[in-house]
Design an enzyme around this catalytic site. Structure first.
Site, mmCIF file in Angstrom:
data_model
loop_
_atom_site.group_PDB
_atom_site.id
_atom_site.type_symbol
_atom_site.label_atom_id
_atom_site.label_comp_id
_atom_site.label_asym_id
_atom_site.label_seq_id
_atom_site.Cartn_x
_atom_site.Cartn_y
_atom_site.Cartn_z
ATOM 1 N N GLY A 198 0.818 -1.208 0.000
ATOM 2 C CA GLY A 198 0.000 0.000 0.000
ATOM 3 C C GLY A 198 0.849 1.253 0.000
ATOM 4 O O GLY A 198 1.928 1.314 -0.602
ATOM 5 N N SER A 199 0.375 2.253 0.713
ATOM 6 C CA SER A 199 1.031 3.569 0.657
ATOM 7 C C SER A 199 2.391 3.623 1.331
ATOM 8 O O SER A 199 3.109 4.613 1.164
ATOM 9 C CB SER A 199 0.106 4.626 1.258
ATOM 10 O OG SER A 199 -1.031 4.816 0.433
ATOM 11 N N THR A 200 2.781 2.598 2.102
ATOM 12 C CA THR A 200 4.142 2.614 2.627
ATOM 13 C C THR A 200 5.150 2.542 1.476
ATOM 14 O O THR A 200 6.284 3.013 1.614
ATOM 15 C CB THR A 200 4.393 1.446 3.601
ATOM 16 O OG1 THR A 200 4.143 0.201 2.937
ATOM 17 C CG2 THR A 200 3.500 1.557 4.833
#
Length: 484
Positions: free
Chosen positions: A217-219
């Site tokens: 995801g956004s990591t």
């Protein structure tokens, strides 16, 4: 006749020397390799005839041997078994199997490795009973308990490590299992317990920190932003179009930001704002501008597409080749076929925290013989440089803003600057999200990196948020480190 005897003597001597050389190579040079071969059942059986070495975390014994009243002489016992299961694993003669450190460090623990040759020789000469070597880990028992308790029955994992050394301080997964059940010498009981665990849909036998790969995801935006800054063509103030919807190239698929709105006010947004608010659309635009090759190259500098042994075997995280335009856009937000272990995302944050240098992760500090001789002391080693110190400093500032007044506010700690990034990974329509956080503290002098991964939306389906569930878990672990 004398000449024939002389020739025969030479042949016999050569045969003896060949046999001596061959046995020497097998018994000495190849001893470690043969003992660690999983197909070598003799090593497994022999390991029960000796008092197996103890595994220590700090001064706490987390795996040790006690006398048994059966043919196997010794039985393995595991205090706080569920908390340490992903680390120790188990060893069992009934199942003829071993996992975790019991497998990875078997040669040392059983005393059969090449480094234990002199110790075995001393035991034979002195008449001492055979004993394996003790393994001292880098893990902190107090921190491990904080990490395990913070998961509180969730499906997920926590990894904590030192960014400048790669030493792993905690590795917890949930749900877990009682390793003592699988170390039992009761054949019917252990097989029943093993089958029950194998059939459990929550997969308690899986070490989610090292063996489970999920979309990050956004990591993963940390990797994309690092690639952009490293190119020299972007700064935190670089701007991108700021629509509320974005149609992936060549498709009818529409991408939204998490809140379905724009990334802040205005027709343009910046890289800093996109990272701080964890916006999807500008990061997808950035990924298309960078191209899949540049992103994959940056990901590989952080450790993607590489396997690791810590000494537990770590599944390689992946950023595949050959992404088309829509896949490249989605890879910019850690979706499509991008996959990562929690340990890998800890390495990304650690590389940024360590002025751009990624260290190889490890969890063994020393191997010590029964007479307290240090037989092995693994050194801290570099995997490689991921970004320059200047890029690492810029990334740290943006990650700090992400916690101070952005999407990762759940990791705030009063009086401490925490650098972090949340992530919410999507799966099939309607499926619960996977929730992530990775970061480090203090931002100006990092002592610890913590990565949290929670599956199944933390039990809340698509209502679970990374900032509400994953970030507070990381906060507890960071606070525990900084309070020591």
């Amino acid at each position: 006749m004398t000449k024939q005897l002389r020739r025969l003597s030479v042949v016999v001597l050569l045969m003896f020397l060949s046999l001596f050389a061959a046995t020497s190579v097998i018994q000495v040079a190849l001893a470690g390799q043969l003992n660690e071969n999983p197909e070598n059942r003799r090593t497994l059986y022999d390991s029960y005839e000796v008092q197996r070495g103890t595994v220590y975390a700090g001064s706490t014994a987390i795996a040790s041997s006690e006398p048994s009243d059966d043919v196997y002489s010794w039985i393995r016992t595991y205090p706080d078994a569920e908390m340490w299961a992903p680390v120790t694993g188990f060893i069992n003669p009934v199942l003829r199997s071993s996992t975790g450190l019991e497998y990875a460090m078997n040669a040392a623990l059983a005393g059969t490795g090449s480094q234990q040759f002199l110790t075995r020789l001393d035991q034979i000469v002195s008449g001492q009973p055979p004993r394996g070597s003790n393994v001292l880990l880098s893990l902190d028992p107090k921190l491990q308990k904080v990490a395990y308790d913070a998961l509180d029955g969730l499906e997920g994992s926590v990894v904590a490590m030192e960014p400048d050394t790669g030493r792993i301080l905690a590795m917890a997964t949930s749900p877990s299992y009682d390793t003592n059940l699988l170390a039992s010498h009761n054949s019917s009981a252990v097989k029943e317990a093993d089958q029950k665990l194998q059939d459990d849909p929550l997969r308690p036998l899986t070490n989610r920190a090292t063996r489970e790969t999920e979309p990050p995801g956004s990591t993963f935006k940390l990797v994309v932003a690092s690639a952009a800054l490293s190119s020299g063509k972007y700064t935190p103030e670089s701007t991108f179009d700021n629509p509320a919807t974005f149609t992936l190239p060549g498709t009818d698929n529409v991408l939204h930001n998490f809140d379905r709105g724009t990334c802040g006010p205005g027709e343009k947004t910046t890289l800093e704002t996109a990272l701080r608010l964890s916006c999807n659309i500008p990061m997808a635009e950035l990924a298309l501008e960078l191209g899949t090759d540049a992103i994959r190259e940056q990901a590989q500098k952080f450790g993607f597409n590489s396997g690791f042994e810590i000494p537990l075997d770590v599944t390689a995280s992946s950023y595949p080749e050959g992404f088309d335009a829509p896949q490249t856009a989605l890879s910019g937000i850690g979706q499509t076929d991008v996959r990562a272990t929690p340990l890998q995302m800890a390495m990304v944050a650690a590389g940024i925290a360590n002025d751009g240098v990624v260290m190889n992760p490890r969890m063994v500090d020393r191997v010590v013989s029964p007479n307290l001789t240090v037989q092995d002391e693994p050194a801290d080693t570099e995997f490689g440089r991921a970004v320059t110190p200047e890029v690492a400093e810029t990334m740290t500032k943006m990650m700090t803003g992400n916690v101070k007044n952005g999407a990762a506010s759940g990791a705030r700690i009063d009086g401490v600057d925490v650098a972090g990034k949340t992530g919410t990974a999507e799966h099939n329509p309607g499926d619960p999200y996977t929730l992530w956080f990775t970061g480090f503290a203090p931002a100006e002098d990092p002592k610890v990196v913590v990565t949290v991964m929670v599956e199944n939306g933390g039990g809340l389906g698509q209502n679970g948020t990374s900032n509400g569930i994953a970030a507070p878990i990381a906060k507890k672990v960071i606070e525990a480190v900084l309070s020591e």
